[in-house]
Motif scaffolding. Structure first.
Motif, PDB file in Angstrom:
ATOM      1  N   LYS A 125      -3.201   2.547   9.853  1.00 47.03           N
ATOM      2  CA  LYS A 125      -3.071   1.987   8.506  1.00 47.03           C
ATOM      3  C   LYS A 125      -4.020   2.692   7.542  1.00 47.03           C
ATOM      4  CE  LYS A 125      -1.342  -2.472  10.060  1.00 47.03           C
ATOM      5  NZ  LYS A 125      -0.895  -1.915  11.321  1.00 47.03           N
ATOM      6  N   ARG A 126      -5.211   3.000   8.013  1.00 45.66           N
ATOM      7  CA  ARG A 126      -6.178   3.746   7.200  1.00 45.66           C
ATOM      8  C   ARG A 126      -5.621   5.129   6.856  1.00 45.66           C
ATOM      9  NH1 ARG A 126     -12.397   5.088   9.055  1.00 45.66           N
ATOM     10  NH2 ARG A 126     -12.894   6.473   7.337  1.00 45.66           N
ATOM     11  N   ALA A 127      -5.113   5.833   7.868  1.00 45.05           N
ATOM     12  CA  ALA A 127      -4.540   7.166   7.644  1.00 45.05           C
ATOM     13  C   ALA A 127      -3.322   7.091   6.732  1.00 45.05           C
ATOM     14  CB  ALA A 127      -4.164   7.803   8.976  1.00 45.05           C
ATOM     15  N   ALA A 128      -2.479   6.090   6.948  1.00 50.52           N
ATOM     16  CA  ALA A 128      -1.275   5.943   6.124  1.00 50.52           C
ATOM     17  C   ALA A 128      -1.646   5.752   4.655  1.00 50.52           C
ATOM     18  CB  ALA A 128      -0.437   4.770   6.629  1.00 50.52           C
ATOM     19  N   ALA A 129      -2.650   4.932   4.389  1.00 52.28           N
ATOM     20  CA  ALA A 129      -3.079   4.709   3.010  1.00 52.28           C
ATOM     21  C   ALA A 129      -3.583   6.010   2.373  1.00 52.28           C
ATOM     22  CB  ALA A 129      -4.164   3.628   2.969  1.00 52.28           C
ATOM     23  N   ILE A 130      -4.333   6.796   3.131  1.00 47.95           N
ATOM     24  CA  ILE A 130      -4.826   8.085   2.631  1.00 47.95           C
ATOM     25  C   ILE A 130      -3.652   9.007   2.312  1.00 47.95           C
ATOM     26  CG2 ILE A 130      -6.029  10.220   3.302  1.00 47.95           C
ATOM     27  CD1 ILE A 130      -7.925   8.366   4.987  1.00 47.95           C
ATOM     28  N   LEU A 131      -2.693   9.086   3.228  1.00 50.36           N
ATOM     29  CA  LEU A 131      -1.551   9.988   3.034  1.00 50.36           C
ATOM     30  C   LEU A 131      -0.678   9.560   1.866  1.00 50.36           C
ATOM     31  CD1 LEU A 131      -0.629  10.613   6.778  1.00 50.36           C
ATOM     32  CD2 LEU A 131      -1.760  12.210   5.191  1.00 50.36           C
ATOM     33  N   VAL A 132      -0.458   8.267   1.717  1.00 49.31           N
ATOM     34  CA  VAL A 132       0.352   7.771   0.601  1.00 49.31           C
ATOM     35  C   VAL A 132      -0.287   8.151  -0.731  1.00 49.31           C
ATOM     36  CG1 VAL A 132       1.059   5.637  -0.582  1.00 49.31           C
ATOM     37  CG2 VAL A 132       1.532   5.934   1.852  1.00 49.31           C
ATOM     38  N   LYS A 133      -1.604   8.024  -0.806  1.00 45.94           N
ATOM     39  CA  LYS A 133      -2.306   8.406  -2.044  1.00 45.94           C
ATOM     40  C   LYS A 133      -2.130   9.887  -2.355  1.00 45.94           C
ATOM     41  CE  LYS A 133      -5.820   4.841  -1.965  1.00 45.94           C
ATOM     42  NZ  LYS A 133      -7.231   4.514  -1.725  1.00 45.94           N
ATOM     43  N   ARG A 134      -1.870  10.683  -1.341  1.00 42.42           N
ATOM     44  CA  ARG A 134      -1.664  12.121  -1.508  1.00 42.42           C
ATOM     45  C   ARG A 134      -0.189  12.482  -1.685  1.00 42.42           C
ATOM     46  NH1 ARG A 134      -5.295  15.722  -2.901  1.00 42.42           N
ATOM     47  NH2 ARG A 134      -7.164  15.702  -1.671  1.00 42.42           N
ATOM     48  N   GLY A 135       0.673  11.471  -1.803  1.00 43.45           N
ATOM     49  CA  GLY A 135       2.073  11.715  -2.117  1.00 43.45           C
ATOM     50  C   GLY A 135       3.024  11.783  -0.941  1.00 43.45           C
ATOM     51  N   TYR A 136       2.570  11.412   0.251  1.00 40.68           N
ATOM     52  CA  TYR A 136       3.428  11.437   1.430  1.00 40.68           C
ATOM     53  C   TYR A 136       4.216  10.136   1.561  1.00 40.68           C
ATOM     54  CZ  TYR A 136       0.871  15.507   3.172  1.00 40.68           C
ATOM     55  OH  TYR A 136       0.320  16.755   3.326  1.00 40.68           O
ATOM     56  N   GLU A 137       5.387  10.245   2.168  1.00 38.34           N
ATOM     57  CA  GLU A 137       6.155   9.073   2.577  1.00 38.34           C
ATOM     58  C   GLU A 137       5.740   8.783   4.015  1.00 38.34           C
ATOM     59  OE1 GLU A 137      10.703   7.843   3.653  1.00 38.34           O
ATOM     60  OE2 GLU A 137      10.396   9.207   1.974  1.00 38.34           O
ATOM     61  N   VAL A 138       5.290   7.550   4.281  1.00 38.43           N
ATOM     62  CA  VAL A 138       4.680   7.236   5.565  1.00 38.43           C
ATOM     63  C   VAL A 138       5.237   5.955   6.170  1.00 38.43           C
ATOM     64  CG1 VAL A 138       2.482   6.772   6.745  1.00 38.43           C
ATOM     65  CG2 VAL A 138       2.529   8.329   4.788  1.00 38.43           C
ATOM     66  N   GLN A 140      -3.168  20.346   4.905  1.00 41.57           N
ATOM     67  CA  GLN A 140      -2.838  21.702   5.330  1.00 41.57           C
ATOM     68  C   GLN A 140      -1.706  21.712   6.367  1.00 41.57           C
ATOM     69  OE1 GLN A 140      -6.635  23.039   6.763  1.00 41.57           O
ATOM     70  NE2 GLN A 140      -7.338  23.682   4.748  1.00 41.57           N
ATOM     71  N   MET A 141      -1.681  20.709   7.227  1.00 43.05           N
ATOM     72  CA  MET A 141      -0.765  20.725   8.367  1.00 43.05           C
ATOM     73  C   MET A 141       0.546  19.961   8.155  1.00 43.05           C
ATOM     74  SD  MET A 141      -3.433  20.277  11.533  1.00 43.05           S
ATOM     75  CE  MET A 141      -2.146  20.437  12.775  1.00 43.05           C
ATOM     76  N   LEU A 142       0.549  18.972   7.271  1.00 43.36           N
ATOM     77  CA  LEU A 142       1.712  18.091   7.145  1.00 43.36           C
ATOM     78  C   LEU A 142       2.560  18.439   5.930  1.00 43.36           C
ATOM     79  CD1 LEU A 142      -0.139  14.728   7.892  1.00 43.36           C
ATOM     80  CD2 LEU A 142       1.170  16.143   9.506  1.00 43.36           C
ATOM     81  N   PRO A 143       3.871  18.615   6.134  1.00 44.36           N
ATOM     82  CA  PRO A 143       4.759  18.917   5.009  1.00 44.36           C
ATOM     83  C   PRO A 143       4.989  17.679   4.143  1.00 44.36           C
ATOM     84  CG  PRO A 143       6.024  18.680   7.029  1.00 44.36           C
ATOM     85  CD  PRO A 143       4.588  18.560   7.417  1.00 44.36           C
ATOM     86  N   LYS A 144       4.915  17.844   2.854  1.00 49.81           N
ATOM     87  CA  LYS A 144       5.112  16.712   1.941  1.00 49.81           C
ATOM     88  C   LYS A 144       6.573  16.317   1.792  1.00 49.81           C
ATOM     89  CE  LYS A 144       1.181  16.119  -0.925  1.00 49.81           C
ATOM     90  NZ  LYS A 144       0.646  16.027  -2.263  1.00 49.81           N
ATOM     91  N   GLN A 152       0.820  -1.203   0.000  1.00 51.48           N
ATOM     92  CA  GLN A 152       0.000   0.000   0.000  1.00 51.48           C
ATOM     93  C   GLN A 152       0.858   1.259   0.000  1.00 51.48           C
ATOM     94  OE1 GLN A 152      -3.265   0.103   2.789  1.00 51.48           O
ATOM     95  NE2 GLN A 152      -3.456  -2.106   2.717  1.00 51.48           N
ATOM     96  N   GLY A 153       2.160   1.104   0.026  1.00 48.70           N
ATOM     97  CA  GLY A 153       3.047   2.244  -0.095  1.00 48.70           C
ATOM     98  C   GLY A 153       3.582   2.807   1.200  1.00 48.70           C
ATOM     99  N   PHE A 154       3.262   2.178   2.327  1.00 57.78           N
ATOM    100  CA  PHE A 154       3.809   2.606   3.604  1.00 57.78           C
ATOM    101  C   PHE A 154       4.422   1.407   4.310  1.00 57.78           C
ATOM    102  CE2 PHE A 154      -0.679   1.667   4.351  1.00 57.78           C
ATOM    103  CZ  PHE A 154      -0.651   0.840   5.458  1.00 57.78           C
TER     104      PHE A 154
END
Length: 128
Positions: free
Chosen positions: A96-109, A77-81, A23-25
């Protein structure tokens, strides 16, 4: 029979671990998570409710409840990419739910696999 059962449990656990990887994290044990967040450039994110967070949390963690409407917007808004985000929740499910959302938005998690409960059980530091 006992050996086969242990082997089966280990195999299933490895498949579940790989699922998080796919899932990317990366899901980390308490020890590995603690070591990772020693790096002060990593942003700590607690995705539990405000009440859970207030009762005790990992030091320097930002609190954004993943179950609240607007989680994704607030996180963006709050987390630096340009920084790794280290996510935790109570048991590992919400993180895990939050991590999947963040990964889809381009974050390294990275995320705390067994959650805050396991962090506490391991005797790791907690702040209020």
């Amino acid at each position: 029979m006992k050996t086969k059962m242990i082997g089966l449990v280990a195999f299933i656990s490895s498949l579940l671990g790989c699922n998080a990887q796919n899932q990317g994290f990366t899901s980390l044990s308490v020890g590995d998570y603690a070591k990772a967040i020693e790096d002060t450039t990593i942003v700590r994110l607690d995705v539990r409710s405000a009440a859970e967070y207030a009762a005790g949390h990992i030091a320097n963690a930002i609190n954004i409840d993943v179950l609240q409407d607007g989680f994704e917007t607030k996180a963006m808004q709050m987390l630096p990419k340009n920084k790794t985000i280290a996510v935790n929740c109570r048991s590992g499910k919400r993180s895990k739910r939050a991590a999947a959302i963040l990964v889809k938005r381009g974050y390294e998690v990275i995320e705390l696999d067994a959650g805050f409960n396991e962090w506490v059980n391991a005797g790791m530091p907690v702040t209020k």
